[in-house]
Design an enzyme around this catalytic site. Structure first.
Site, PDB file in Angstrom:
ATOM      1  N   GLY A 199       0.826  -1.199   0.000  1.00 20.04           N
ATOM      2  CA  GLY A 199       0.000   0.000   0.000  1.00 20.04           C
ATOM      3  C   GLY A 199       0.860   1.249   0.000  1.00 20.04           C
ATOM      4  O   GLY A 199       2.031   1.222   0.405  1.00 20.04           O
ATOM      5  N   GLY A 242       0.588  -5.038   0.848  1.00 18.74           N
ATOM      6  CA  GLY A 242      -0.704  -5.072   0.169  1.00 18.74           C
ATOM      7  C   GLY A 242      -0.701  -5.879  -1.109  1.00 18.74           C
ATOM      8  O   GLY A 242      -1.751  -6.364  -1.552  1.00 18.74           O
ATOM      9  N   GLU A 263       6.336  -5.287   7.511  1.00 20.54           N
ATOM     10  CA  GLU A 263       5.642  -4.213   8.210  1.00 20.54           C
ATOM     11  C   GLU A 263       6.277  -3.805   9.541  1.00 20.54           C
ATOM     12  O   GLU A 263       6.184  -2.643   9.937  1.00 20.54           O
ATOM     13  CB  GLU A 263       4.181  -4.607   8.436  1.00 20.54           C
ATOM     14  N   ASP A 311      -0.652  -7.141   7.941  1.00 22.19           N
ATOM     15  CA  ASP A 311      -2.111  -7.048   7.828  1.00 22.19           C
ATOM     16  C   ASP A 311      -2.572  -7.792   6.578  1.00 22.19           C
ATOM     17  O   ASP A 311      -2.036  -8.842   6.264  1.00 22.19           O
ATOM     18  CB  ASP A 311      -2.554  -5.576   7.844  1.00 22.19           C
TER      19      ASP A 311
END
Length: 342
Positions: free
Chosen positions: A74, A122, A145, A153
């Site tokens: 992302g 992502g 992350e 996530d």
């Protein structure tokens, strides 16, 4: 030649095309290694919903423009900027991103994810729940992350918690980059093909042919070779104990893992471990994604995310000032609070 064009939302950051019976998705930010924006996520949600109802579309293909990879994750700089500006843009982005990941996981038609080159964050959300997850000799796969004060996530802990032994814990806490053979071993991918064979593979998909014949035997997994020390050191729900075991082990690789973990956000490492253990008990990907939505909001507001992104991607000084000096200083009650709705 496939004629890609913007979808109904009009953005050219992601393009779509019909190719025989295949609906093809092309992430189109090659200079940013196709990092996801809100506009891209919304466009994919709209197009996949449309193709879900189109009987002429029998299979979906997700790939990235350029030579560097499918997707680097992302656009976390944009998330940070939205938060710094006092808007809910970052939280809104994650909500729609997780909705897209859930849609792919439950999609009623086969989905091919072309996991060539860099596939991180992502980008894994778009691919690890696809029907056909295809890596190559060029694949570089990671959930890094904890490096930026965040956590794995996009539902990744659902699969990481189900990886062989404690391999998923090792990958999640260190943020280590793995190759295609390790991605298959972990459960992120199904098969490896040569990167130059994709035109033939995608041509077969467009004709509705079975893909089972494609793929080669990948090299042996280095993670499988490291299972002994990984399983021994990471078999704990206490991040401090894990770090101590890594330090005490006589494996050079264990010491290297300890070094990596100590460079990460202590709060992120502790939350990541708790998220993994919770995900192991989850009954569905959607359940994990719902938890991810709660944790990500806490990470944005109360964690090290803004500082981690600053250090890695904005100022690029690589010297983050984490809220806690060590894992031992992270209160267990603070970690637990990140799993309660804000």
């Amino acid at each position: 030649m496939v004629d890609f064009a913007p979808g109904s939302t009009g953005t050219d950051e992601v393009l779509f095309a019909r190719d025989g019976v295949a609906g093809r998705v092309m992430l189109n930010r090659p200079r940013a290694i196709n990092a996801l924006t809100e506009a891209m996520v919304r466009a994919m949600l709209a197009q996949l919903e449309q193709w879900r109802r189109d009987d002429d579309v029998q299979i979906i293909v997700i790939q990235g423009a350029g030579e560097r990879g499918l997707c680097a994750g992302g656009d976390v700089r944009a998330v940070r900027e939205a938060h710094e500006a006092g808007t809910t843009g970052g939280i809104d982005f994650w909500k729609h991103e997780y909705d897209l990941d859930a849609l792919i996981a439950d999609y009623p038609k086969p989905v091919i994810a072309v996991m060539d080159g860099i596939v991180m964050g992502g980008g894994l959300g778009l691919s690890i729940f696809a029907t056909h997850r295809i890596v190559t000799e060029r694949s570089q796969v990671a959930m890094p992350e904890t490096v930026i004060g965040f956590f794995p996530d996009v539902g990744a802990t659902y699969l990481l918690s189900r990886a062989p032994g404690e391999v998923g814990t090792h990958i999640a806490l260190t943020g280590q980059t793995i190759d295609g053979s390790d991605a298959i071993y972990v459960g992120f991918a199904d098969r490896q093909v040569a990167s130059d064979s994709f035109p033939v593979l995608l041509g077969a998909a467009a004709e509705g042919k079975a893909l089972e014949g494609f793929g080669s035997v990948p090299p042996s997994s280095s993670l499988a070779d490291d299972r002994a020390w990984i399983d021994e050191c990471y078999a704990s729900d206490d991040p401090v104990e894990i770090l101590d075991r890594l330090r005490a082990h006589d494996s050079v690789r264990a010491a290297e893992a300890a070094d990596l973990i100590e460079q990460r956000s202590p709060l992120s490492v502790a939350v990541t471990l708790a998220a993994l253990r919770r995900a192991a008990r989850a009954s569905s990907v959607r359940e994990v994604l719902d938890t991810d939505a709660i944790v990500s909001e806490h990470m944005l507001r109360d964690g090290d995310f803004s500082e981690g992104v600053r250090a890695q991607l904005v100022d690029k000084d690589k010297s983050p000032r984490w809220k806690h000096a060590s894992l031992a200083e992270v209160p267990a009650e603070l970690v637990e609070s990140f799993f309660r709705p804000a």
